[in-house]
Each structure stands twice: as structure tokens, then as C-alpha cells.
Scaffold this motif. Structure first.
Motif, PDB file in Angstrom:
ATOM      1  N   ILE A 293      29.459 -56.449  -6.693  1.00  0.00           N
ATOM      2  CA  ILE A 293      28.151 -57.097  -6.834  1.00  0.00           C
ATOM      3  C   ILE A 293      27.462 -56.623  -8.117  1.00  0.00           C
ATOM      4  O   ILE A 293      26.884 -57.412  -8.863  1.00  0.00           O
ATOM      5  CB  ILE A 293      27.261 -56.802  -5.607  1.00  0.00           C
ATOM      6  CG1 ILE A 293      27.776 -57.585  -4.392  1.00  0.00           C
ATOM      7  CG2 ILE A 293      25.801 -57.162  -5.887  1.00  0.00           C
ATOM      8  CD1 ILE A 293      27.063 -57.222  -3.096  1.00  0.00           C
ATOM      9  N   ILE A 294      27.546 -55.317  -8.386  1.00  0.00           N
ATOM     10  CA  ILE A 294      26.916 -54.754  -9.585  1.00  0.00           C
ATOM     11  C   ILE A 294      27.653 -55.196 -10.848  1.00  0.00           C
ATOM     12  O   ILE A 294      27.023 -55.622 -11.830  1.00  0.00           O
ATOM     13  CB  ILE A 294      26.874 -53.219  -9.487  1.00  0.00           C
ATOM     14  CG1 ILE A 294      25.962 -52.803  -8.328  1.00  0.00           C
ATOM     15  CG2 ILE A 294      26.395 -52.590 -10.797  1.00  0.00           C
ATOM     16  CD1 ILE A 294      25.988 -51.319  -8.017  1.00  0.00           C
TER      17      ILE A 294
ATOM     18  N   THR B  56      35.292 -57.947 -24.537  1.00  0.00           N
ATOM     19  CA  THR B  56      36.720 -57.630 -24.541  1.00  0.00           C
ATOM     20  C   THR B  56      37.284 -57.321 -23.152  1.00  0.00           C
ATOM     21  O   THR B  56      38.485 -57.128 -23.000  1.00  0.00           O
ATOM     22  CB  THR B  56      36.996 -56.418 -25.448  1.00  0.00           C
ATOM     23  OG1 THR B  56      36.330 -55.265 -24.915  1.00  0.00           O
ATOM     24  CG2 THR B  56      36.496 -56.675 -26.865  1.00  0.00           C
ATOM     25  N   VAL B  57      36.414 -57.256 -22.126  1.00  0.00           N
ATOM     26  CA  VAL B  57      36.871 -56.935 -20.773  1.00  0.00           C
ATOM     27  C   VAL B  57      37.553 -58.156 -20.156  1.00  0.00           C
ATOM     28  O   VAL B  57      37.034 -59.271 -20.223  1.00  0.00           O
ATOM     29  CB  VAL B  57      35.703 -56.474 -19.882  1.00  0.00           C
ATOM     30  CG1 VAL B  57      36.192 -56.186 -18.459  1.00  0.00           C
ATOM     31  CG2 VAL B  57      35.043 -55.237 -20.472  1.00  0.00           C
ATOM     32  N   GLN B  58      38.700 -57.949 -19.539  1.00  0.00           N
ATOM     33  CA  GLN B  58      39.467 -59.023 -18.927  1.00  0.00           C
ATOM     34  C   GLN B  58      39.454 -58.913 -17.404  1.00  0.00           C
ATOM     35  O   GLN B  58      39.291 -57.827 -16.848  1.00  0.00           O
ATOM     36  CB  GLN B  58      40.912 -58.999 -19.424  1.00  0.00           C
ATOM     37  CG  GLN B  58      41.042 -59.185 -20.929  1.00  0.00           C
ATOM     38  CD  GLN B  58      42.475 -59.037 -21.403  1.00  0.00           C
ATOM     39  OE1 GLN B  58      43.280 -58.340 -20.777  1.00  0.00           O
ATOM     40  NE2 GLN B  58      42.802 -59.693 -22.511  1.00  0.00           N
TER      41      GLN B  58
ATOM     42  N   ALA C  40      26.115 -57.762 -13.664  1.00  0.00           N
ATOM     43  CA  ALA C  40      25.942 -57.397 -15.075  1.00  0.00           C
ATOM     44  C   ALA C  40      26.561 -58.449 -15.992  1.00  0.00           C
ATOM     45  O   ALA C  40      25.958 -58.841 -17.003  1.00  0.00           O
ATOM     46  CB  ALA C  40      26.572 -56.028 -15.339  1.00  0.00           C
ATOM     47  N   PHE C  41      27.772 -58.913 -15.644  1.00  0.00           N
ATOM     48  CA  PHE C  41      28.424 -59.934 -16.468  1.00  0.00           C
ATOM     49  C   PHE C  41      27.666 -61.266 -16.420  1.00  0.00           C
ATOM     50  O   PHE C  41      27.554 -61.961 -17.435  1.00  0.00           O
ATOM     51  CB  PHE C  41      29.870 -60.140 -16.015  1.00  0.00           C
ATOM     52  CG  PHE C  41      30.842 -59.158 -16.616  1.00  0.00           C
ATOM     53  CD1 PHE C  41      31.236 -59.276 -17.942  1.00  0.00           C
ATOM     54  CD2 PHE C  41      31.347 -58.107 -15.868  1.00  0.00           C
ATOM     55  CE1 PHE C  41      32.126 -58.365 -18.506  1.00  0.00           C
ATOM     56  CE2 PHE C  41      32.238 -57.193 -16.425  1.00  0.00           C
ATOM     57  CZ  PHE C  41      32.626 -57.318 -17.743  1.00  0.00           C
ATOM     58  N   LYS C  42      27.133 -61.612 -15.255  1.00  0.00           N
ATOM     59  CA  LYS C  42      26.351 -62.857 -15.139  1.00  0.00           C
ATOM     60  C   LYS C  42      25.118 -62.804 -16.023  1.00  0.00           C
ATOM     61  O   LYS C  42      24.748 -63.785 -16.673  1.00  0.00           O
ATOM     62  CB  LYS C  42      25.942 -63.084 -13.681  1.00  0.00           C
ATOM     63  CG  LYS C  42      27.059 -63.581 -12.789  1.00  0.00           C
ATOM     64  CD  LYS C  42      26.629 -63.679 -11.335  1.00  0.00           C
ATOM     65  CE  LYS C  42      25.611 -64.772 -11.126  1.00  0.00           C
ATOM     66  NZ  LYS C  42      25.274 -64.914  -9.671  1.00  0.00           N
TER      67      LYS C  42
ATOM     68  N   GLN D 263      33.775 -63.286 -12.245  1.00  0.00           N
ATOM     69  CA  GLN D 263      33.444 -64.360 -11.310  1.00  0.00           C
ATOM     70  C   GLN D 263      34.657 -64.932 -10.581  1.00  0.00           C
ATOM     71  O   GLN D 263      34.534 -65.516  -9.501  1.00  0.00           O
ATOM     72  CB  GLN D 263      32.713 -65.493 -12.043  1.00  0.00           C
ATOM     73  CG  GLN D 263      33.579 -66.261 -13.024  1.00  0.00           C
ATOM     74  CD  GLN D 263      32.819 -67.361 -13.733  1.00  0.00           C
ATOM     75  OE1 GLN D 263      31.643 -67.595 -13.446  1.00  0.00           O
ATOM     76  NE2 GLN D 263      33.467 -68.048 -14.645  1.00  0.00           N
ATOM     77  N   VAL D 264      35.852 -64.768 -11.153  1.00  0.00           N
ATOM     78  CA  VAL D 264      37.063 -65.342 -10.534  1.00  0.00           C
ATOM     79  C   VAL D 264      37.684 -64.401  -9.506  1.00  0.00           C
ATOM     80  O   VAL D 264      38.637 -64.771  -8.816  1.00  0.00           O
ATOM     81  CB  VAL D 264      38.114 -65.674 -11.613  1.00  0.00           C
ATOM     82  CG1 VAL D 264      37.590 -66.734 -12.550  1.00  0.00           C
ATOM     83  CG2 VAL D 264      38.528 -64.424 -12.390  1.00  0.00           C
TER      84      VAL D 264
END
Length: 329
Positions: free
Chosen positions: A150-151, A125-127, A155-157, A171-172
Motif C-alpha cells: 500500500i505504501i 528506473t525501478v521495475q 508513493a508510485f501513484k 500497480q500490476v
């Protein structure tokens, strides 16, 4: 005698171990990849409440093992990024830097200056807008925000690789390029100043020897401090020093520090460096009869003790004041 289980509602798996005469709380933290058997962690105490409290604290600090925790929460994957992905491949000093950023600018701790507002939110749900807005509210340097990113991005990657999310909103986001001011530029000694500094060195002083060696080879301080005499080799008739380790001062859990040897900063840092002729001649006068083999040992300690990493900088500053700044006037 068999373990006597005395579970109460909401306790989880807690039992009294007759052989140990202790209450034990047990949780599943994974499975052995080779056998598939469960891997358990236990918390023992003379009373049930303390055992339960130990387990509770552990689950709060490691929510990935809590069966009630949201496994898609950002905090879960930040911990995986730090301790599953990064810990095996980065130096202890680099991991400590990441941990400091996490504890100071992301997590809720006693030392928090900033707290991520969506830390416990499901990553699904994070934008991107939320992340940008939060970065904009952080009143820190660009380099600190870059480390935070970076952290967060890591985590999202990792969650994307695990197919927990279908899109990485971090990433954007592009980080601002740091502008280097004149105040941030490292001062470099001129050849004339270097000559004055070398003339002022007392090569009977082990710290001054270290400074002389670093000036002659261009090594980083962390590369020179752990050098041993068997790191010197003759290559094609020329004397070289082989760089294969680096020294870092790392903070331990009890808030004390220890010196830790590890791999050099990068793969390219593993190299051989030729010794200048004057340095080779001077080094013939240096004793190397210690059992630990250190070239630059701490003169105040007998064995396996390094020169404190801030000591050379203090000596250098004093020498510069004496022979460069004063002379320059």
C-alpha cells in the motif's frame, strides 16, 4: 544590529545572530501558497558546529528539503505519501501503523527487519520485477506485505500524478488473498453464554457497566469509551446513542502513549443506535455528575480520563473463565 554572516565553505546558510547571540542555520522548505514568499526553517545553537549538525540531521530525516537529494528517489515520495497525502485524512492510529511498517520493513532504522533495496533509487528506473523479488524475500505475513505494498504503490501513484514517472511499476502487482484459518476466527458467544456473562456482571463496577453497554448496543470499544451523556438523544420517541467520535491510544515521539479522540473508523460509523429497554432502565441508576461528561470515566482519575482500552478485555477474559468455561465443564 544586522545579522553578521559568517559562512564557511559547505556550511550552507549559517549566520551569527547578534540579537539572539546564537549561530543560526537556515534552509528553504517551501513557499507560502497565498503569497509566494519563501518558508524557511532555522536551527540555532551557541556554536556553529551544533547548528550545522541540527540542520544536517533534519535534512537526513527529510530529504525532500535537501537541495542535493535526488527528488525522484522512492524514499522522497514515500514521505510525501505518508505526510502530505495520508496524514491529513487518516486517523492518528492509522498513520502510526503506516509509520511502523515504514520504519520496520522499508527504511533503514535501528528497528529495521527488512530494508527496501531500491529505497534511494530513482523511481524512473525501478521495475515491477524488482518489487516482486523484494516482496518474495520478505519473511512476513501476507497482511504485513499488503501494508508494505500500500505504501510502495501509493508513493508510485503520487509520483505518477506529479509526472515524475510515466508508468507505475507497482500497480500490476497483485496481492495474495489471505486464507483465514480456524485459529484466526474470532470466537463468538452463544446466546446462552451471553446470558451467563450478563448475570455475572457487577454493574456497580464501571468496567462491567462498559461491557454491559457494549453487549447491549454492539458498539466498538473505541466508540463507547469517549461517549458523553449529551450523546444520548430521543428520536421519534425512542432513546438513541449518537456515535460521532472514536478513541485511539497513540504512541508519541517520546515513546509514551496518549488517548486521542477522532472521527469514527468510517463515514458509515457515524450513526445512531437505539438502546434496548433493559439497558435504558439500568442506565437510570448511573451517575453523570462529572464535569467532563464521560459516561465511562476512569474511576481512578478525577477528570477527562478514559478507562484504559485493554482493561475491558482483561475483565472479560476473567469473567469468561469464571462463568462460561468453568460452567461449561
Amino acid at each position: 544590529m544586522a545579522k553578521k554572516r559568517t559562512r564557511a565553505n559547505g556550511d550552507g546558510t549559517i549566520f551569527y545572530n547578534e540579537s539572539k547571540k546564537l549561530y543560526t542555520a537556515r534552509i528553504l522548505i517551501g513557499r507560502n501558497p497565498e503569497t509566494g514568499k519563501p518558508v524557511m526553517k532555522e536551527f540555532s545553537s551557541r556554536d556553529r558546529a551544533t547548528a550545522k549538525e541540527k540542520m544536517k540531521i533534519y535534512l537526513e530525516e527529510n530529504p525532500e528539503y535537501n537541495p542535493r537529494a535526488d527528488k525522484t528517489a522512492l524514499d522522497i515520495y514515500i514521505r510525501k505519501f505518508l505526510y502530505v497525502l495520508k496524514k491529513p485524512i487518516v486517523s492518528a492510529k492509522t498513520l502510526q501503523r503506516y509509520e511502523s511498517i515504514y520504519n520496520t520493513h522499508i527504511a533503514e532504522t535501528e528497528t529495521s527487519k527488512n530494508i527496501c533495496p531500491f529505497l534511494y533509487q530513482s523511481m524512473r528506473t525501478v521495475q515491477s520485477t524488482q518489487i516482486r523479488e523484494w516482496y518474495g524475500e520478505i519473511n512476513e505475513s501476507d497482511s504485513t506485505i499488503k501494508l508494505i505494498h500500500i505504501i510502495i504503490n501509493g508513493a508510485f501513484k503520487l509520483a505518477f500524478e506529479d509526472r515524475v514517472i510515466t508508468y507505475n511499476p507497482a500497480q500490476v502487482i497483485k496481492m495474495k488473498k489471505e486464507e483465514v484459518s480456524e485459529e484466526d476466527v474470532t470466537a463468538v458467544l452463544t446466546s446462552k453464554e451471553q446470558k451467563k456473562l450478563i448475570e455475572a456482571l457487577d454493574l456497580n463496577n464501571p468496567v462491567h457497566r462498559l461491557l454491559y453497554f457494549v453487549l447491549g448496543t454492539g458498539l466498538r470499544l473505541g466508540e463507547a469509551l469517549p461517549l458523553r451523556w449529551n450523546d444520548f438523544k430521543t428520536i421519534k420517541g425512542e432513546r438513541h446513542v449518537i456515535i460521532k467520535r472514536s478513541l485511539s491510544r497513540v504512541k508519541k515521539e517520546d515513546n509514551t502513549y496518549e488517548d486521542v479522540e477522532g472521527d469514527p473508523k468510517t463515514a458509515a460509523s457515524k450513526r445512531s443506535v437505539p438502546l434496548p429497554q433493559k439497558l435504558k432502565e439500568e442506565m437510570k441508576n448511573w451517575k453523570h455528575d462529572r464535569k467532563d461528561g464521560l459516561v465511562f470515566p476512569n474511576p481512578k482519575q478525577k477528570e477527562e480520563s478514559y478507562i484504559f482500552n485493554k482493561t475491558p478485555a482483561r475483565h472479560l477474559a476473567k469473567l469468561c473463565d469464571q462463568c462460561i468455561i468453568v460452567t461449561g465443564n
